[in-house]
Motif scaffolding. Structure first.
Motif, PDB file in Angstrom:
ATOM      1  N   TRP A 152      79.596   0.800  49.967  1.00  0.00           N
ATOM      2  CA  TRP A 152      79.902   0.847  48.524  1.00  0.00           C
ATOM      3  C   TRP A 152      80.790  -0.299  48.081  1.00  0.00           C
ATOM      4  O   TRP A 152      80.577  -0.861  47.021  1.00  0.00           O
ATOM      5  CB  TRP A 152      80.562   2.178  48.182  1.00  0.00           C
ATOM      6  N   ASP A 202      77.830  -9.084  49.730  1.00  0.00           N
ATOM      7  CA  ASP A 202      76.657  -9.539  48.967  1.00  0.00           C
ATOM      8  C   ASP A 202      77.107 -10.441  47.823  1.00  0.00           C
ATOM      9  O   ASP A 202      76.547 -11.512  47.592  1.00  0.00           O
ATOM     10  CB  ASP A 202      75.892  -8.337  48.400  1.00  0.00           C
ATOM     11  N   GLY A 260      77.849 -13.774  48.758  1.00  0.00           N
ATOM     12  CA  GLY A 260      76.599 -14.523  48.923  1.00  0.00           C
ATOM     13  C   GLY A 260      76.062 -14.997  47.587  1.00  0.00           C
ATOM     14  O   GLY A 260      75.843 -16.184  47.378  1.00  0.00           O
ATOM     15  N   ARG A 305      77.669 -17.773  46.357  1.00  0.00           N
ATOM     16  CA  ARG A 305      77.577 -18.923  47.272  1.00  0.00           C
ATOM     17  C   ARG A 305      78.934 -19.323  47.852  1.00  0.00           C
ATOM     18  O   ARG A 305      79.287 -20.499  47.888  1.00  0.00           O
ATOM     19  CB  ARG A 305      76.971 -20.142  46.556  1.00  0.00           C
ATOM     20  N   TYR A 317      81.561 -19.191  54.297  1.00  0.00           N
ATOM     21  CA  TYR A 317      82.682 -18.836  55.180  1.00  0.00           C
ATOM     22  C   TYR A 317      82.230 -18.906  56.630  1.00  0.00           C
ATOM     23  O   TYR A 317      81.033 -19.115  56.935  1.00  0.00           O
ATOM     24  CB  TYR A 317      83.254 -17.464  54.841  1.00  0.00           C
ATOM     25  N   SER A 374      69.504  -8.666  50.654  1.00  0.00           N
ATOM     26  CA  SER A 374      70.316  -7.492  50.962  1.00  0.00           C
ATOM     27  C   SER A 374      69.514  -6.207  50.797  1.00  0.00           C
ATOM     28  O   SER A 374      68.715  -6.092  49.870  1.00  0.00           O
ATOM     29  CB  SER A 374      71.523  -7.448  50.024  1.00  0.00           C
ATOM     30  N   PRO A 375      69.717  -5.248  51.679  1.00  0.00           N
ATOM     31  CA  PRO A 375      69.032  -3.956  51.523  1.00  0.00           C
ATOM     32  C   PRO A 375      69.329  -3.329  50.161  1.00  0.00           C
ATOM     33  O   PRO A 375      68.498  -2.646  49.587  1.00  0.00           O
ATOM     34  CB  PRO A 375      69.594  -3.111  52.658  1.00  0.00           C
ATOM     35  N   LEU A 376      70.545  -3.618  49.604  1.00  0.00           N
ATOM     36  CA  LEU A 376      70.865  -3.067  48.285  1.00  0.00           C
ATOM     37  C   LEU A 376      69.862  -3.593  47.251  1.00  0.00           C
ATOM     38  O   LEU A 376      69.688  -3.035  46.190  1.00  0.00           O
ATOM     39  CB  LEU A 376      72.276  -3.455  47.883  1.00  0.00           C
ATOM     40  N   GLU A 432      65.538  -2.847  49.939  1.00  0.00           N
ATOM     41  CA  GLU A 432      65.229  -1.848  50.966  1.00  0.00           C
ATOM     42  C   GLU A 432      64.155  -0.891  50.444  1.00  0.00           C
ATOM     43  O   GLU A 432      63.138  -0.623  51.104  1.00  0.00           O
ATOM     44  CB  GLU A 432      66.497  -1.078  51.340  1.00  0.00           C
ATOM     45  N   ASN A 480      69.824  -8.682  56.595  1.00  0.00           N
ATOM     46  CA  ASN A 480      70.270  -9.396  55.394  1.00  0.00           C
ATOM     47  C   ASN A 480      70.602 -10.844  55.736  1.00  0.00           C
ATOM     48  O   ASN A 480      71.734 -11.190  56.047  1.00  0.00           O
ATOM     49  CB  ASN A 480      71.500  -8.694  54.817  1.00  0.00           C
ATOM     50  N   GLU A 537      72.065 -13.041  51.492  1.00  0.00           N
ATOM     51  CA  GLU A 537      73.446 -12.864  51.045  1.00  0.00           C
ATOM     52  C   GLU A 537      74.450 -13.051  52.177  1.00  0.00           C
ATOM     53  O   GLU A 537      75.554 -13.553  51.963  1.00  0.00           O
ATOM     54  CB  GLU A 537      73.635 -11.464  50.433  1.00  0.00           C
ATOM     55  N   HIS A 538      74.052 -12.629  53.398  1.00  0.00           N
ATOM     56  CA  HIS A 538      75.026 -12.668  54.491  1.00  0.00           C
ATOM     57  C   HIS A 538      74.842 -13.867  55.421  1.00  0.00           C
ATOM     58  O   HIS A 538      75.588 -14.031  56.368  1.00  0.00           O
ATOM     59  CB  HIS A 538      74.971 -11.366  55.294  1.00  0.00           C
ATOM     60  N   TRP A 559      73.235 -17.989  52.216  1.00  0.00           N
ATOM     61  CA  TRP A 559      74.059 -18.331  51.055  1.00  0.00           C
ATOM     62  C   TRP A 559      75.526 -18.544  51.411  1.00  0.00           C
ATOM     63  O   TRP A 559      76.296 -19.033  50.588  1.00  0.00           O
ATOM     64  CB  TRP A 559      73.922 -17.260  49.987  1.00  0.00           C
ATOM     65  N   LEU A 561      71.250 -11.081  63.633  1.00  0.00           N
ATOM     66  CA  LEU A 561      71.044  -9.934  62.738  1.00  0.00           C
ATOM     67  C   LEU A 561      69.662  -9.332  62.957  1.00  0.00           C
ATOM     68  O   LEU A 561      69.477  -8.121  62.964  1.00  0.00           O
ATOM     69  CB  LEU A 561      71.233 -10.366  61.279  1.00  0.00           C
ATOM     70  N   LEU A 587      82.151  -2.888  36.337  1.00  0.00           N
ATOM     71  CA  LEU A 587      81.252  -3.712  37.141  1.00  0.00           C
ATOM     72  C   LEU A 587      79.849  -3.120  37.173  1.00  0.00           C
ATOM     73  O   LEU A 587      79.669  -1.942  37.478  1.00  0.00           O
ATOM     74  CB  LEU A 587      81.801  -3.833  38.558  1.00  0.00           C
ATOM     75  N   ARG A 632      75.886  -2.812  38.572  1.00  0.00           N
ATOM     76  CA  ARG A 632      75.385  -2.741  39.951  1.00  0.00           C
ATOM     77  C   ARG A 632      74.826  -4.091  40.389  1.00  0.00           C
ATOM     78  O   ARG A 632      75.035  -4.518  41.517  1.00  0.00           O
ATOM     79  CB  ARG A 632      74.302  -1.664  40.062  1.00  0.00           C
ATOM     80  N   HIS A 633      74.124  -4.743  39.472  1.00  0.00           N
ATOM     81  CA  HIS A 633      73.661  -6.090  39.775  1.00  0.00           C
ATOM     82  C   HIS A 633      73.690  -6.916  38.492  1.00  0.00           C
ATOM     83  O   HIS A 633      73.224  -6.444  37.451  1.00  0.00           O
ATOM     84  CB  HIS A 633      72.236  -6.068  40.346  1.00  0.00           C
ATOM     85  N   PHE A 680      77.657   1.411  40.675  1.00  0.00           N
ATOM     86  CA  PHE A 680      77.427   1.800  42.072  1.00  0.00           C
ATOM     87  C   PHE A 680      77.482   3.303  42.245  1.00  0.00           C
ATOM     88  O   PHE A 680      77.248   3.823  43.319  1.00  0.00           O
ATOM     89  CB  PHE A 680      78.416   1.097  42.984  1.00  0.00           C
ATOM     90  N   ASP A 726      75.659   6.594  41.279  1.00  0.00           N
ATOM     91  CA  ASP A 726      74.401   7.054  40.692  1.00  0.00           C
ATOM     92  C   ASP A 726      74.686   7.955  39.506  1.00  0.00           C
ATOM     93  O   ASP A 726      75.558   8.823  39.565  1.00  0.00           O
ATOM     94  CB  ASP A 726      73.575   7.816  41.736  1.00  0.00           C
ATOM     95  N   ASN A 744      70.525  10.763  54.428  1.00  0.00           N
ATOM     96  CA  ASN A 744      71.543  10.326  55.395  1.00  0.00           C
ATOM     97  C   ASN A 744      72.580  11.398  55.616  1.00  0.00           C
ATOM     98  O   ASN A 744      73.745  11.116  55.872  1.00  0.00           O
ATOM     99  CB  ASN A 744      72.196   9.026  54.905  1.00  0.00           C
TER     100      ASN A 744
END
Lengths: 300, 156, 1124
Positions: free
Chosen positions: B16, B23, B26, B29, B32, C76-78, C81, C102, C105-106, C109, C124, C992, C994-995, C1004, C1006, C1048
């Motif tokens: 969360w 992300d 990322g 950009r 690191y 990213s899975p977010l 997925e 991922n 993003e991970h 970038w 990964l 904020l 979610r995207h 974030f 629901d 889950n």
């Protein structure tokens, strides 16, 4: 304020030993009366402000750094009454903290004379010390002679609150005004509190300096001030010593005495005019003092 | 880098806050250190101390735990549980002769991409300074400690 | 682990994501690497795996049986997925035989070096492959979503969202904290770029909201808490703040506001206009009802022992409503003309005005009213009852008790020992402070409402307690404290040595008599001052007060002390009597005193005086009055009456009820407390009356009496800028007449009274005068209203809580707050609004029309010192202002901007239009706004100093008015709110999303959506569009009626569970319970939210979490480490 005496290391700087004797005279007495103990920094040297900084920045940092490192040994806050020193010391602290190159070079310079500075000194202006460590409430209690009839224009100059707004707003500071109000004076609201007095330029390109100071004097007068209180030796010098010239040049119909805030503070605390060095001021303060507090003032 | 050794760091991030922050880093950009390998869990409360030990056992030189700021946990209190386990774990690691500095816990919210960057870099630096983790050396260190204690008659 | 779909055949699909991944990660090398990993049967790369052909790749391999588990290495899975799980499912496998790596993003970038990136990607992927190999098929669970929606904040965004959902036939709760909906938009005049009037487009929507059957509008309400109701729905508690006006019956007629005496700055008009304490923000408010601003009991009233509503009558006096003021006074005080003169007024000691200059002269104002209506009557009792009550003593305690009882319908009879009623009022207080006829009148008023007074009837002599108890239902004893304290020094019994009360009583009863030429008065209390001033009026030449402490410690009222000195009384401080000199024959000849010095504080907190040995000195005199206090000294009487007494010789009573040990017999006033002030005696009388009433009605005498008597209330009231205006002194007779017993102070005139009353700061805002209720025909006003908590259940929440504007006081260079005619954007919006305080006229403070106006952009925005971001709306509304100024005045307009941002439809065109209208634009961030004129033409103007960065010169531009384009900031309580709804904030404090691009209104959490400026600065069109989007999201959710949950949840492997119960307390959702028959823990899937905290804690590994089993995570760890 708790009765315990507070202690500080004291960095006089050159001005208060030459053109601004009355600043130091009043400062020391006032601090003493308020239970603030000053220990003069041993073997202090030029703060590196003004001329030096324009010739070689590094040299001026090194100079201030030397003072700082010596002060650090004392482990007390460092009180610098002259705002040029105050700024130079703070600026050096800042660069030593954030500029790797300066840190290294100055570090080497210090090392050469067996000194080092780790950034542990807090540089403070006497005005801020009085406000924070004594407090207005306490001051009010100690006022023996309220400054009734004094219409004060507080003048901070450019360096006390800029660029390091350590204790007040850089453009419209109020600390000094509050202090003056606490002393029973009527505070004149004007917006030139931090406007330039010409600094050392006044000595070099006179007409520029004269005009700048004329603007200040004229405005203070227009706002009904009968005295200007300063926190900076150079400001006091410019406004005071050039005043006669300004009066001639702009045929001003008036004159305004320009004193250090510590002198007015001392007056309110009941000290004598002599102790506070009012005689050293060019534009005579006596007429005002006579008219407002009458004959020989009471002693502390 | 003079020698070609590079620290291996496993990072357990809650989905969360910290994983999302990663992300964001990322998307913005923010480059690191590449040493960190992120393993996603639903909540930092899911991070079993054994995960950390396993990571060290399998060759990690450092472990990073990332969760939501106190009070922000998506599951109310998972991050507090993580904090407790972390504190205990640090002691255990010391007992095992592993420098506790190899384990780090960070609260990073979804909007703090820059913190992910900062923490990842710092962690890489930190572990690089500590050098590779040699478990056998570690256990030797641990035994020595144990001996010293017995010498002064303290049981761990 | 039993295989569920045969041996793993894993397909690895590496995405280029255009160049996003491919530019950093050597994809083909990665694919090559993947091929070699255990169980991997297929490894492919593709430009966009998320595209249809990309997904088709996967499905084909699945269908052809080449693979039965899938790893996609992409974003990213977010992000995707869900997409690839669907693809896996459509390929004929359980969607959870899928794992994502991922590597965008991970990896690509965030990694400088291509080598590093490629290696990290491999690691990964390796981890994903090992993980997916041990995945198991899972079923998604469906949970119902509650069909109701909560919308928080009723600005344009909230309104829009609510209407959309309501129109779709769903129930909406719309919560707004202000008394009306409409938000900021309601304050605007025109809206850019089309210039249609805000009201014209907003108010119809507002009325729709009001009228809509599906919208439940909760204004003046705030969300208290949000809790999970079940797995997917929310239980929300809403505080309905007390309006003190009944929403359903109020007709919005506005009569109440007309009579309301309290005027305060109007928040809606940004302080440019005013409103009443009972108000409606603006005429088209929805709901169109009034609200009372009440802060509760004001400090003055709280400090008063009998809670006299000072702010009430003061406000009314200020309005010239004197009759009404009198009514308010008589509500709680039957002796106002007495209190108005001699009360020690604790109210003023607590008066907020004292923090500015001086407290109000509250008693003086009360006296003014009573003087104005000399023949006023006390209110008649509402009811009549049979019981008669005996009251002993007609002092303030007795009189108050009698009044309170009479008001409750009882029949009190007062027995007074002295020939005149009034107790100390009549005996102890001299006439020049409290004229006798004032007392007589007050007492007659009490008689008029049926209170009987029998003088010359001392208790214990003329009547006995037995008689009283026999003939009366209850008895109250308030016989005061009249016995003088002794000096206990030699010579005290010489002739012409008087006790203060003894002396005053004699003068009050028998008139003035000459007692000497040189009189010494010993003591520092009010009665000492009274005695001294009376002595003067009895013809003494010299009167001197001798006090053992200093002026500072004198308990007497400073005003009285001053008055005494005016009249010629002298004072000797730090002197204590030692011996009274003289003889029977000569009488008193002098007083030997000891010098004192102040020592450490004593019990009373005052420094204790200590004698200086050998400092004796003599004061000559021919009379001495010792006023060092009195004692009740009713020990003997108490014995005779059978009432317990204390060691101080006072009656012993119950602190709460004032009942004595004798049932039905109550006592109060000085005879219980020792000498005290009038108002406290009255308080005792009232208290006793309440007790007696309850006693006779067999009610609990103690319950709920905490707030009787004085207490402190403090309000954080911003008194800054309140001009100093000291208390208006009350006129008095000239000194010449101060040798008679004429009343010294003559009282305020109407003008003075009104002026003094106007100094009141309206601490409590509503002054509780209750005039409004007298004019409200539908009887909608209810002062007893309390906050209510309402609880609702909803399936979706939309936050539209809006913004606040930047406070330019933080930027002194703008001169805001120091110079008149420096306005914020919102203030100007109100000014140009035709319904605003100036009726749409653009005016300077002096009422003139400005000749030139400067509009300063980016105030508080794009500024490191304040907010780094752009507020997006300022450029355009500044241009709008420029247009409006041009339209309505002849003034020159200067816009000072950094960059002009006229993005969006019709904006650039509007910009050009405003330019063509002659508005001037100067590019440059201003240095300051100053009032320092350097040339004649700058005189009296505001000068804007700015560097014109296009011309490359510094300009000074004199203008009459400055408008600050203040930027937008998150609401002050955004942090608090986001916690309540467990969502995140951006660094600046905006909610904020979610995207930023693909989920701009989701959070974030629901079911929680955001719309409008609470998500970030935006203009009305964007806010409305976003509101629509949020509504659509919410509708999609509740309309489907259920959600499929990520499977889950945690579960227990029964054979492994030892029943240690470690997990049970860890679950924040109480999903875990213990079954005693099996002796193990069970997890209720319907409650488990899938955090896995219990799993991490399970010592035996019995607890596991679907999708995150220990095994799966171990594999992942080994994976990332096996290849780094």
């Amino acid at each position: 304020m708790n009765s315990t005496v507070k202690e500080y290391t004291y960095y006089p700087g050159c001005s208060v030993r030459t053109t601004a004797k009355h600043y130091e005279e009043s400062l020391l007495r006032v601090f003493d009366a308020l239970g603030l103990k000053l220990y003069e920094l041993e073997d202090w040297n030029c703060c590196g402000a003004t001329l030096c900084s324009s010739v070689s920045r590094l040299t001026s940092y090194a100079l201030s750094a030397r003072n700082l490192s010596r002060a650090e040994r004392q482990g007390r806050d460092l009180v610098a009454p002259c705002s040029a020193c105050y700024l130079a010391l703070n600026k050096t602290k800042d660069y030593l903290a954030h500029d790797e190159e300066v840190r290294q070079k100055v570090g080497r310079a210090l090392a050469a004379v067996g000194l080092k500075y780790t950034g542990g000194v807090r540089v403070r202006h006497p005005l801020e010390v009085i406000i924070t460590d004594v407090g207005l409430e306490e001051i009010k209690k100690r006022v023996k002679r309220p400054l009734e009839g004094f219409k004060v224009a507080s003048y901070y100059g450019c360096q006390t609150t800029r660029p390091y707004k350590e204790f007040d707003d850089p453009f419209y500071p109020e600390t000094l005004d509050k202090l003056m109000a606490a002393l029973g004076a009527e505070v004149v609201d004007w917006s030139l509190k931090t406007r330039c007095c010409g600094g050392s330029v006044t000595g070099l390109v006179e007409e520029v300096g004269l005009r700048l100071n004329y603007i200040l004097l004229n405005e203070a007068h227009k706002r009904g001030a009968n005295v200007i209180a300063t926190t900076c030796p150079l400001c006091q010098f410019n406004l005071d010593c050039y005043q006669s010239k300004i009066i001639k040049r702009y045929d001003l119909g008036f004159s305004v005495p320009v004193v250090f805030f510590t002198q007015l503070l001392g007056l309110a605390l009941g000290m004598s005019e002599k102790e506070l060095g009012f005689a050293r001021v060019m534009v005579p303060m006596q007429p005002l003092l006579r008219s407002l507090i009458g004959g020989e003032p009471i002693r502390a | 880098m003079s020698n070609d050794w590079e620290p291996k760091i496993v990072a357990f991030f809650c989905t969360w806050c910290t994983y999302t922050a990663a992300d964001l880093a990322g998307i913005s950009r923010m480059t690191y250190a590449p040493n960190g390998r992120i393993v996603r869990v639903m909540c930092s409360g899911r991070i079993d101390p054994q995960f950390v030990l396993k990571a060290f056992a399998d060759g990690a030189d450092g472990v990073l735990i990332g969760g939501c700021h106190p009070g922000d946990c998506h599951y109310q209190a998972g991050n507090y549980k993580a904090l407790r386990r972390y504190t205990l774990l640090k002691r255990v690691l010391t007992e095992m002769g592993i420098e506790p500095e190899r384990l780090r816990l960070e609260w990073i919210s979804a909007s703090e991409g820059d913190r992910v960057q900062k923490v990842m870099n710092e962690m890489a630096e930190q572990v690089r300074r500590l050098g590779p983790l040699h478990l056998e050396k570690a256990s030797r260190r641990a035994q020595v400690k144990e001996k010293e204690r017995e010498a002064v008659g303290v049981r761990s | 682990m039993p295989e569920t779909n045969g041996a793993p055949k894993i397909g690895v699909y590496v995405c280029h994501c255009g160049v996003n991944i491919a530019a950093k990660v050597n994809v083909s090398e990665v694919v090559e690497f993947a091929q070699k990993l255990p169980f991997v049967t297929v490894a492919r790369e593709y430009k966009f795996m998320c595209s249809d052909p990309g997904q088709e790749l996967i499905q084909q391999d699945l269908r052809e049986g080449k693979v039965n588990r899938v790893v996609v290495a992409s974003c990213s899975p977010l992000m995707h997925e869900a997409t690839f799980r669907r693809a896996t499912a459509e390929g004929g496998q359980n969607p959870f035989f899928f794992q994502m790596a991922n590597i965008r993003e991970h990896v690509s970038w965030v990694t400088e070096d291509e080598r590093d990136a490629t290696e990290k990607a491999k690691a990964l992927i390796a981890a994903a492959v090992r993980r997916v190999a041990v995945h198991q098929p899972l079923e998604r669970k469906r949970v119902p979503v509650h069909p109701h929606v909560l919308v928080v904040g009723a600005g344009i965004a909230g309104i829009e969202a609510a209407l959309k959902i309501a129109d779709a036939g769903k129930k909406v709760y719309l919560v707004e904290r202000e008394p009306t909906i409409g938000g900021h938009m309601a304050k605007f005049d025109k809206t850019f770029p089309t210039l249609d009037c805000a009201a014209c487009i907003l108010t119809p929507k507002m009325t729709q909201v009001r009228a809509h059957p599906n919208i439940e509008l909760l204004t003046y309400s705030e969300v208290e808490s949000v809790e999970p109701y079940d797995l997917r729905n929310f239980k929300v508690r809403i505080r309905r703040k007390a309006r003190y006006v009944n929403e359903d019956t109020c007709t919005g007629c506005g009569l109440c506001a007309d009579v309301c005496p309290v005027t305060v700055p109007s928040e809606f008009d940004e302080g440019l206009g005013t409103r009443k304490a009972i108000y409606r923000p603006f005429p088209q408010a929805v709901p169109n009802v009034f609200t009372i601003s009440r802060r509760g009991t004001p400090p003055c009233q709280a400090a008063c022992s009998i809670h006299q509503n000072a702010q009430g009558y003061i406000t009314l006096i200020a309005q010239g409503k004197f009759k009404e003021a009198l009514e308010v006074i008589l509500r709680d005080n039957p002796l106002p003309s007495i209190c108005g003169r001699i009360c020690t007024h604790p109210c003023t000691l607590n008066c907020t005005r004292a923090t500015v200059d001086e407290p109000l002269n509250i008693p003086g104002l009360k006296r003014f009213v009573t003087d104005l209506f000399p023949d006023y009557k006390l209110p008649q009792p509402k009811a009549n009852r049979s019981e008669r009550i005996a009251i002993v003593g007609s002092g303030p305690a007795g009189l108050m008790c009698a009044y309170e009882l009479r008001q409750r319908g009882y029949w009190p009879t007062i027995y007074e020992a002295q020939p005149v009623p009034g107790g100390m009022l009549a005996l102890g207080i001299p006439a020049f402070r409290l004229p006798r006829d004032v007392i007589t009148k007050e007492i007659n008023r009490l008689k008029e409402i049926g209170i009987e007074i029998k003088t010359n009837t001392p208790l214990g002599k003329a009547i006995t307690l037995e008689q009283l108890r026999k003939h009366y239902a209850a008895v109250f004893i308030g016989i005061g404290a009249h016995v003088e304290r002794k000096l206990k020094i030699p010579g005290e019994d010489l002739p012409n040595v008087w006790g203060g009360i003894e002396f005053l009583r004699r003068v009050n009863l028998e008139g003035p008599f000459k007692l000497g030429e040189k009189v010494l008065v010993i003591g520092g209390g009010n009665s000492a001052i009274d005695a001294a001033r009376t002595a003067l009026r009895c013809g003494a030449k010299e009167v001197t007060i001798v006090y053992r402490r200093t002026r500072a410690e004198m308990p007497a009222d400073p005003k009285e002390i001053a008055a005494a000195e005016e009249e010629g009384v002298t004072m000797i401080f730090l002197a204590a009597p030692k011996t009274i000199l003289g003889s029977k024959e000569t009488g008193v000849t002098g007083l030997e005193c000891l010098r004192m010095k102040l020592g450490a504080p004593d019990a009373s907190g005052r420094p204790a005086p200590e004698p200086i040995p050998g400092s004796e000195f003599v004061l000559s005199c021919d009379a001495i009055i010792a006023t060092i206090g009195q004692v009740p000294d009713i020990a003997s009487l108490g014995e005779q009456l059978g009432i317990e007494t204390t060691k101080w010789g006072t009656f012993k009573v119950d602190g709460v009820t004032l009942e004595t040990n004798v049932p039905g017999v109550f006592a109060g006033g000085d005879c219980v407390t020792g000498p005290d002030v009038v108002v406290n005696a009255m308080y005792a009388g009232k208290k006793a009356a309440i007790s007696i009433d309850r006693y006779l009605n067999k009610l609990d005498m103690r319950a709920g009496r905490e707030l009787e008597g004085p207490y402190r209330t403090e309000y954080a009231i911003d008194t800054s800028g309140t001009p100093v205006q000291k208390q208006i002194p009350m006129p008095a007779i000239e000194l010449g007449r101060r040798r008679t017993f004429d009343e010294v102070h003559t009282g305020y005139t109407q003008e003075l009274a009104i002026a003094e009353a106007k100094r009141c700061l309206d601490c409590a805002i509503c002054c509780d005068c209750r005039l409004c209720s007298t004019v409200c025909e539908p009887k909608a006003i209810n002062y007893e209203m309390k906050d209510k908590i309402e609880e609702i259940v909803v399936g979706a929440i939309i936050l539209a809580t809006g913004f606040k504007t930047f406070d330019p006081r933080r930027a002194p260079y703008t001169g805001y707050g120091r110079y008149d005619n420096v306005l914020t954007a919102l203030e100007f919006e109100r000014m140009v609004n035709s319904a605003g305080p100036t009726g749409g006229k653009i005016l300077l403070k002096n009422g003139k029309e400005p000749k030139s106006i400067g509009i300063i952009h980016c105030v508080g925005s794009r500024d490191k010192r304040f907010n780094p971001y752009c507020s997006r709306v300022c450029c355009m509304y500044s241009l709008k202002f420029a247009h409006l100024v041009k339209e309505r005045t002849k003034a020159e307009v200067y816009n000072f901007y950094i960059d002009l941002r006229a993005f969006g439809k019709g904006y650039e065109e509007f910009y050009n239009r405003v330019l063509s209208e002659g508005a001037r634009l100067i590019r440059g961030n201003i240095g300051e706004v100053t009032d320092v004129a350097l040339s004649p033409e700058e005189e009296g103007k505001l000068i804007i100093r700015v560097e014109d960065t296009l011309a490359g010169v510094v300009r000074r531009i004199p203008v009459d008015m400055v408008i600050l384009a203040t930027g937008l900031e998150p609401q002050a309580d955004a942090e608090e709110v986001r916690r309540k709804f467990s969502i995140s904030c951006s660094k600046e404090g905006w909610f904020l999303e979610r995207h930023p691009k693909l989920a701009p209104v989701s959070t974030f959490t629901d079911g929680v959506f955001i719309a409008g400026t609470c998500q970030g600065p935006k203009d009305i069109p964007d806010a409305v569009a976003q509101a629509g989007a949020a509504a659509a999201e919410a509708l999609a959710l509740i309309d489907r009626g259920f959600v499929e949950l990520e499977p889950n949840t945690a579960f227990i492997q029964e054979e492994l569970c030892s029943g240690c119960k470690t997990c049970i307390p860890l679950c924040p959702f109480n999903a875990i319970s213990f079954t005693s028959e099996k002796g193990i823990a069970v997890i209720n899937e319907a409650l488990c939210k899938g955090c896995g905290t219990c799993v991490a804690a399970c010592p035996s590994g019995a607890a596991q979490q679907h999708l995150f089993t220990d095994e799966q995570i171990y594999e992942e760890i080994e994976g990332v480490l096996s290849y780094v």
